[in-house]
Design an enzyme around this catalytic site. Structure first.
Site, short mmCIF file in Angstrom:
data_model
loop_
_atom_site.label_atom_id
_atom_site.label_comp_id
_atom_site.label_asym_id
_atom_site.label_seq_id
_atom_site.Cartn_x
_atom_site.Cartn_y
_atom_site.Cartn_z
N GLU A 103 4.72 -2.21 -13.34
CA GLU A 103 6.15 -3.04 -14.12
C GLU A 103 6.73 -1.37 -14.23
O GLU A 103 8.15 -1.62 -15.20
CB GLU A 103 6.33 -3.45 -15.13
CG GLU A 103 5.53 -5.16 -14.92
CD GLU A 103 6.00 -6.32 -13.86
OE1 GLU A 103 6.68 -5.65 -13.21
OE2 GLU A 103 5.33 -6.79 -13.34
N SER A 138 -0.86 -9.44 -9.15
CA SER A 138 -1.52 -10.74 -10.13
C SER A 138 -1.55 -11.79 -9.80
O SER A 138 -0.13 -12.38 -9.74
CB SER A 138 -1.00 -10.09 -11.32
OG SER A 138 -0.87 -9.03 -12.42
N PRO A 156 0.64 -1.29 0.04
CA PRO A 156 -0.09 -0.41 -0.33
C PRO A 156 0.74 1.61 -0.13
O PRO A 156 0.77 1.94 -0.57
CB PRO A 156 -0.61 0.27 0.90
CG PRO A 156 -1.46 -1.80 1.82
CD PRO A 156 0.32 -2.18 0.96
#
Ligand SMILES: Cc1cc2nc3c(=O)[nH]c(=O)nc-3n(C[C@H](O)[C@H](O)[C@H](O)COP(=O)(O)OP(=O)(O)OC[C@H]3O[C@@H](n4cnc5c(N)ncnc54)[C@H](O)[C@@H]3O)c2cc1C
Length: 597
Positions: A432, A202, A172
């Site tokens: 990414e 993911s 977070p």
């Protein structure tokens, strides 16, 4: 439904005439391998993959998007059509294509698997990311850094699609600022225990996760980080899990909790999970303290992966727009015959071919680096990686936006796939490493080269690859003009740096401080955009030397690079527009609020 390999002329030309297979084959198959024979086998593999992906995966893409992630009874799972896709890919051996042969894979070089990744992203961006992040990425990390036991445990099962994993770095409070992560790994009774929280992971609902955690107590930033593998389910007394919640697997307890999957509008089939680690048992992956090194290698590879995802999505949007513009008649002619639409289509075509050219080059460099090569090859890959990510994602968004426009009102209707492509493209500049982070990386490296050899500003500039490139004719002149404009821009910024008292920098005396670098940082994305366009033109120019039919593509890319370089040069020399004054206001405001607290 088309075969995405055999019926994509640019992809086929790239495979048949562009890639230097004589350099790639010996890397993976040994120097005595028969190049023609090997390439013909790989071509067959891609034909089979193209057939399956272009028919089956593409057919299910809309359903994968509509169903999204399945949340039932407190569990998170992928939808049935996405499961079907993964099963099909596993059966064809496509999941394990890049895995080593002695660990259940086919050992194919990245240059070949890049074609599969592109086709998957074209068909269904969610399936592509599931394949990449749940199987390929963890496998690559385990193969690189794992023990023999870890390789035996995970790799063959991943290759067969029987288990899936994830890579958890983000928290977070630690997104772009990875060094701010607070998840800890501590040793208790000879075991490593993870505590903390990971966000936006993911495929985090899989069977295991590779976690980046702080293993050196009191360490800060990128120091003291290590990688660990944690299995989702571990042996236990029946019925109880680490968080005291009833388990759904007899004899197993949940070692970390999949708290939720985000509701999102992009790559909807891919579960983006929040994970909670409380007393989670884990095994080190690689050496303790080398976590940053390991995760950097993962990120660099996956950044090229996201560039390829952008390429696949842009290819899908291009084909849809080309087809629609040929069929849709307005004012008595197909809309592609209206000059503005024709120009958009040409620009999209050049972008897609240019991005593919850049990616094929980066993939070949990655294969060379993976098999151990000289520093200059590694440096060229490092130079291209943020550009592939930046150009691949920003131009995927731009291309989808163009496709949407070409579709007019039908573009926003869910019956047509362009709105899905647009939504899926929008994740690529974010994960990414965002586009801004890629720009900072590209510009920092450029600065490093520049400070090492400031005299390069009097010739072709600090990038050796760009400085050496030479092309004939009008396109060659456009390319040279783009490069000179970039060098001129860098000269202006560097002169500003020297004026601020940084002359000693240019003599290699010291590193610039943050304030001195501000104009570079402000303009990092403009410089990156220019750099990326020039590299794209260069890559197409090199291809045109071997494949003369590519000359028009090179000419368009070189012209565009020149115009982009000139636009950015103007914007940069126009000054900061008061940005730094505003930052100073905000800083003062923050400091005074802090002192009042
Ligand atoms: C769908 C999805 C899947 C993901 N999958 C994974 C995964 O599998 N594993 C994983 O670990 N993470 C994953 N992530 C996390 C992803 O990598 C981060 O979201 C991303 O790195 C950005 O971090 P952030 O969201 O905290 O944004 P922030 O870092 O807070 O950035 C917010 C904005 O500020 C900008 N910014 C930040 N710092 C600077 C700077 N120094 N200069 C200029 N601009 C700056 C950014 O570019 C951005 O525009 C995923 C995210 C999403 C949305």
């Amino acid at each position: 439904m088309p075969n995405y390999f055999l019926e994509n002329p640019d992809l086929l030309t790239t495979f048949d005439r562009v890639v230097r297979w004589d350099e790639i084959v010996p890397l993976s198959e040994g120097k005595d391998a028969d190049v023609a024979d090997t390439v013909s086998t790989w071509r067959e593999v891609l034909s089979v993959a193209g057939e399956y992906i272009g028919s089956e995966v593409a057919k299910r893409a809309r359903q994968v998007d509509e169903l999204g992630v399945i949340r039932e009874g407190g569990t998170v799972s992928i939808s049935a059509p996405l499961q079907e896709n993964m099963k099909g890919l596993a059966e064809l051996g496509l999941i394990g294509l890049s895995f080593p042969k002695d660990h259940g894979g086919s050992g194919l070089p990245f240059t070949v698997t890049a074609f599969v990744i592109e086709m998957l992203a074209r068909a269904c961006a969610s399936t592509m990311i599931q394949n990449g992040i749940a199987y390929t990425a963890p496998a690559a990390m385990i193969f690189r850094d794992g023990s023999d036991e870890q390789k035996d445990k995970y790799l063959p099962a991943l290759a067969r699609g029987e288990i899936s994993g994830a890579v958890a770095m983000t928290e977070p409070e630690a997104g772009s600022d990875v060094g701010n992560l607070s998840t800890t790994a501590t040793q208790r009774d000879g075991c490593w225990i993870i505590d903390g929280r990971k966000q936006f992971i993911s495929a985090g609902n899989g069977d295991f996760v590779i976690v980046l955690a702080r293993s050196a107590e009191g360490s800060k930033g990128l120091e003291g980080l290590s990688l660990f593998v944690a299995d989702r389910w571990v042996e236990s007394a029946p019925g109880e899990n680490a968080m005291g919640v009833q388990t759904t697997r007899p004899g197993k307890r949940e070692n970390y909790k999949v708290e939720r999957a985000e509701h999102k509008f992009t790559i909807r089939g891919s579960p983006t999970c929040s994970l909670v680690f409380e007393g989670t048992q884990a095994m080190p992956l690689g050496e303790i303290g080398q976590g940053w090194r390991g995760i950097t290698r993962f990120m660099n590879e996956s950044r090229i992966g996201v560039g390829i995802q952008g390429l696949g999505i842009a290819q899908a949007a291009l084909v849809a727009a080309q087809d629609y513009a040929a069929r849709r008649v307005q004012m008595d002619k197909p809309i592609r015959e209206h000059p503005m639409i024709a120009e958009m289509l040409l620009e999209m075509e050049t972008t897609v071919a240019g991005l593919r050219a850049l990616i094929v080059e980066a993939a070949a460099l990655q294969d060379a680096v993976m098999h151990g090569t000289d520093d200059s090859t590694a440096w060229r890959l490092r130079e291209l990686t943020p550009l592939v990510k930046w150009y691949g994602s920003e131009e995927a968004v731009h291309t989808c936006r163009r496709a949407l426009q070409i579709f007019g009102g039908y573009g926003v209707v869910t019956e047509y796939d362009v709105e899905r492509h647009m939504r899926d493209a929008l994740i690529t500049p974010i994960y990414e490493g965002t586009s801004q982070i890629q720009s900072l990386m590209a510009v920092r490296d450029l600065m490093r080269s520049l400070l090492r050899k400031p005299q390069s500003l009097l010739s072709g500039g600090p990038s050796t690859t760009l400085a050496r490139a030479k092309f004939d004719g009008d396109a060659g002149r456009d390319f040279a003009a783009a490069r000179s404009t970039l060098v001129w821009t860098l000269r202006g910024l560097t002169t500003g740096l020297a004026r601020k008292g940084g002359v000693s920098l240019l003599r290699g005396g010291r590193q610039p401080n943050d304030e001195e670098l501000q104009p570079f940082m402000l303009n990092a994305e403009r410089i990156t955009e220019t750099l990326a366009h020039i590299h794209v033109a260069r890559a197409l120019g090199e291809q045109a030397k071997r494949v003369p039919e590519r000359a028009p593509l090179f000419a368009r890319a070189a012209r565009r690079a020149k115009l982009v370089a000139q636009r950015n040069a103007k914007e940069i020399s126009a000054g900061d527009g008061g940005v730094f004054e505003r930052i100073a206001d905000w800083e003062r405001d923050r400091t005074s609020r802090k002192s009042r607290q």
